[in-house]
Enzyme design. Structure first.
Site, PDB file in Angstrom:
ATOM      1  N   ALA A 127      55.372  70.497  55.347  1.00 34.95           N
ATOM      2  CA  ALA A 127      55.701  71.912  55.515  1.00 34.95           C
ATOM      3  C   ALA A 127      57.163  72.162  55.865  1.00 34.95           C
ATOM      4  O   ALA A 127      57.562  73.306  56.033  1.00 34.95           O
ATOM      5  CB  ALA A 127      54.806  72.508  56.595  1.00 34.95           C
ATOM      6  N   ASN A 159      52.516  67.977  62.899  1.00 34.76           N
ATOM      7  CA  ASN A 159      52.961  66.877  62.031  1.00 34.76           C
ATOM      8  C   ASN A 159      54.438  67.027  61.694  1.00 34.76           C
ATOM      9  O   ASN A 159      55.169  66.040  61.585  1.00 34.76           O
ATOM     10  CB  ASN A 159      52.119  66.838  60.756  1.00 34.76           C
ATOM     11  CG  ASN A 159      50.702  66.414  61.048  1.00 34.76           C
ATOM     12  OD1 ASN A 159      50.434  65.234  61.224  1.00 34.76           O
ATOM     13  ND2 ASN A 159      49.790  67.362  61.159  1.00 34.76           N
ATOM     14  N   HIS A 213      59.039  77.254  60.917  1.00 32.36           N
ATOM     15  CA  HIS A 213      59.537  75.972  61.442  1.00 32.36           C
ATOM     16  C   HIS A 213      61.055  76.070  61.537  1.00 32.36           C
ATOM     17  O   HIS A 213      61.722  76.329  60.537  1.00 32.36           O
ATOM     18  CB  HIS A 213      59.158  74.831  60.497  1.00 32.36           C
ATOM     19  CG  HIS A 213      57.682  74.730  60.281  1.00 32.36           C
ATOM     20  ND1 HIS A 213      56.833  74.258  61.251  1.00 32.36           N
ATOM     21  CD2 HIS A 213      56.908  75.078  59.237  1.00 32.36           C
ATOM     22  CE1 HIS A 213      55.593  74.307  60.789  1.00 32.36           C
ATOM     23  NE2 HIS A 213      55.612  74.801  59.578  1.00 32.36           N
TER      24      HIS A 213
HETATM   25  N1  NDP Z   1      53.069  67.030  57.309  1.00 31.50           N
HETATM   26  C1  NDP Z   1      52.779  68.319  57.324  1.00 31.50           C
HETATM   27  O1  NDP Z   1      53.662  69.184  57.219  1.00 31.50           O
HETATM   28  C2  NDP Z   1      51.364  68.756  57.451  1.00 31.50           C
HETATM   29  C3  NDP Z   1      50.367  67.840  57.614  1.00 31.50           C
HETATM   30  N2  NDP Z   1      49.066  68.225  57.714  1.00 31.50           N
HETATM   31  C4  NDP Z   1      48.036  67.192  57.882  1.00 31.50           C
HETATM   32  O2  NDP Z   1      47.139  67.277  56.795  1.00 31.50           O
HETATM   33  C5  NDP Z   1      45.809  67.229  57.282  1.00 31.50           C
HETATM   34  C6  NDP Z   1      44.884  67.942  56.315  1.00 31.50           C
HETATM   35  O3  NDP Z   1      45.209  69.301  56.258  1.00 31.50           O
HETATM   36  P1  NDP Z   1      44.234  70.358  55.542  1.00 31.50           P
HETATM   37  O4  NDP Z   1      43.915  69.920  54.164  1.00 31.50           O
HETATM   38  O5  NDP Z   1      44.839  71.694  55.747  1.00 31.50           O
HETATM   39  O6  NDP Z   1      42.949  70.214  56.464  1.00 31.50           O
HETATM   40  P2  NDP Z   1      41.428  70.549  56.093  1.00 31.50           P
HETATM   41  O7  NDP Z   1      40.688  70.496  57.385  1.00 31.50           O
HETATM   42  O8  NDP Z   1      41.339  71.767  55.254  1.00 31.50           O
HETATM   43  O9  NDP Z   1      40.984  69.329  55.183  1.00 31.50           O
HETATM   44  C7  NDP Z   1      40.950  68.002  55.621  1.00 31.50           C
HETATM   45  C8  NDP Z   1      39.852  67.318  54.845  1.00 31.50           C
HETATM   46  O10 NDP Z   1      39.949  65.911  55.059  1.00 31.50           O
HETATM   47  C9  NDP Z   1      38.659  65.411  55.385  1.00 31.50           C
HETATM   48  N3  NDP Z   1      38.807  64.237  56.248  1.00 31.50           N
HETATM   49  C10 NDP Z   1      39.154  64.200  57.546  1.00 31.50           C
HETATM   50  N4  NDP Z   1      39.178  62.926  57.983  1.00 31.50           N
HETATM   51  C11 NDP Z   1      38.840  62.153  56.925  1.00 31.50           C
HETATM   52  C12 NDP Z   1      38.685  60.758  56.760  1.00 31.50           C
HETATM   53  N5  NDP Z   1      38.894  59.893  57.760  1.00 31.50           N
HETATM   54  N6  NDP Z   1      38.321  60.291  55.527  1.00 31.50           N
HETATM   55  C13 NDP Z   1      38.115  61.148  54.502  1.00 31.50           C
HETATM   56  N7  NDP Z   1      38.227  62.500  54.610  1.00 31.50           N
HETATM   57  C14 NDP Z   1      38.599  62.985  55.818  1.00 31.50           C
HETATM   58  C15 NDP Z   1      37.946  66.564  56.078  1.00 31.50           C
HETATM   59  O11 NDP Z   1      36.554  66.411  55.931  1.00 31.50           O
HETATM   60  P3  NDP Z   1      35.552  66.589  57.184  1.00 31.50           P
HETATM   61  O12 NDP Z   1      35.956  67.885  57.824  1.00 31.50           O
HETATM   62  O13 NDP Z   1      34.222  66.609  56.498  1.00 31.50           O
HETATM   63  O14 NDP Z   1      35.785  65.376  58.036  1.00 31.50           O
HETATM   64  C16 NDP Z   1      38.470  67.764  55.288  1.00 31.50           C
HETATM   65  O15 NDP Z   1      37.692  68.018  54.142  1.00 31.50           O
HETATM   66  C17 NDP Z   1      45.900  67.859  58.674  1.00 31.50           C
HETATM   67  O16 NDP Z   1      44.851  67.428  59.510  1.00 31.50           O
HETATM   68  C18 NDP Z   1      47.230  67.384  59.157  1.00 31.50           C
HETATM   69  O17 NDP Z   1      47.101  66.135  59.798  1.00 31.50           O
HETATM   70  C19 NDP Z   1      48.719  69.546  57.613  1.00 31.50           C
HETATM   71  C20 NDP Z   1      49.696  70.490  57.456  1.00 31.50           C
HETATM   72  C21 NDP Z   1      51.087  70.176  57.379  1.00 31.50           C
HETATM   73  O1  OAA Z   2      51.582  73.395  57.753  1.00 30.30           O
HETATM   74  C1  OAA Z   2      52.384  73.632  58.654  1.00 30.30           C
HETATM   75  O2  OAA Z   2      53.008  74.708  58.754  1.00 30.30           O
HETATM   76  C2  OAA Z   2      52.751  72.579  59.651  1.00 30.30           C
HETATM   77  C3  OAA Z   2      51.633  71.911  60.297  1.00 30.30           C
HETATM   78  O3  OAA Z   2      50.505  72.316  60.267  1.00 30.30           O
HETATM   79  C4  OAA Z   2      51.954  70.694  61.050  1.00 30.30           C
HETATM   80  O4  OAA Z   2      53.129  70.477  61.376  1.00 30.30           O
HETATM   81  O5  OAA Z   2      51.019  69.937  61.324  1.00 30.30           O
END
Ligand code: NDP
Ligand code: OAA
Length: 267
Positions: free
Chosen positions: A124, A190, A220
């Protein structure tokens, strides 16, 4: 054509798959879901022309060109580490997981044994290239502020810092190190971890998190100072409809990174 395995298929995963559907150079063969969520994920993918196979672990004989994690912190231990040991290059969006003491070293060791690489995606935020170049000359300070609508802090420790349903003005819910922010806010900090790994490190990057009842953007902002000069960036991201915690740019960041692996010119 590059063959990809995707870990997690929630807001980011579905968004990425939609954008990749018509790219002839990228094919997602497998989506790895949490145990018990396979049927739900298959349902999410039902409208795709050629939906990937949904499994709960990568088959022993599968050899994807890339594995992309779009799942959450626990997926690093569960899926990324074993894939690296098998020699599969991994792209990570849940960069905050690397705030766990010793995990960076374990990932490096697994990648070395597998003779492969790990790529931490900007997600992000932007400006990671400039920040990480500035680090070469020496950084003095990096301060990051993450401001999200109050609803984005539901089911986080932000609920103990204030009443998210009734705050009438922007409220600071956390101040501290990037390491602590990433530990306490695994789905919201993150970016803080990414900035710190590119810059001054998890313990020296100062983080402020704000719940803003008047905003509908994920903002951000960071400022870095060092031998190179001064750098300030403010990114006003639109949240995804499917998950208000996550900015749409995260989806585009994954698609860009995968495209850079497949296409002749990377940018
Ligand atoms: N770097 C960045 O800027 C950002 C990073 N992120 C990261 O990305 C992740 C995902 O975001 P988002 O898609 O919005 O979240 P969501 O909750 O919409 O989707 C995450 C999916 O991953 C599944 N999941 C979780 N753990 C596991 C696992 N160990 N193995 C397989 N599937 C798994 C969940 O399933 P279930 O619920 O059934 O476990 C869910 O369907 C966030 O948790 C965060 O850590 C997010 C935003 C920004
Ligand atoms: O998606 C975003 O804006 C950022 C976020 O969730 C994160 O840093 O984990």
């Amino acid at each position: 054509m590059l063959h990809i395995t995707m870990i997690g298929c929630g807001a980011i995963g579905v968004g990425v798959l939609e954008l990749l559907e018509n790219d002839p150079q990228l094919c997602v063969d497998y989506v790895i879901a949490s145990r018990g969520s396979e049927a739900l994920v298959r349902q999410r993918l039902a409208s795709f022309k050629q939906p990937p196979q949904v499994l709960t672990a990568l088959p022993a004989d599968a050899r994807p060109d890339l594995l992309v994690e779009c799942a959450g912190h626990r997926a690093i231990e569960e899926h990324v580490l074993p894939a690296l040991e098998r020699g599969i290059a991994c792209l990570i969006v849940s960069v905050g997981a690397l705030s766990e003491v010793g995990l960076v070293e374990r990932l490096e060791a697994a990648a070395e044994r597998g003779k492969t690489r790990i790529e931490l995606l900007p997600g992000a935020i932007g400006g990671i290239d400039a920040l990480s170049a500035a680090k070469v000359g020496g950084l003095d300070s990096v301060n990051y502020t993450g401001r999200k609508p109050a609803r984005a802090w539901k089911n986080t420790p932000g609920e103990q810092a204030c009443d998210l349903d009734s705050i009438s003005e922007a409220t600071v819910i956390f101040q501290g190190s990037a390491r602590e922010a990433a530990r306490l806010y695994p789905k919201n900090a993150n970016v803080a971890a990414t900035l710190s790994l590119a810059g001054l490190g998890l313990d020296r990057t100062h983080v402020t998190l704000i719940a803003d009842p008047h905003s509908d953007e994920n903002v951000h902002h960071f400022e870095a100072r060092g031998a190179f000069g001064r750098f300030e960036l403010s990114l006003r991201g639109k949240p995804l409809l499917a998950n208000p915690k996550t900015s749409a740019l995260t989806v585009y960041s994954v698609v860009r990174a995968l495209g850079n692996h497949a296409h002749a010119i990377s940018i």
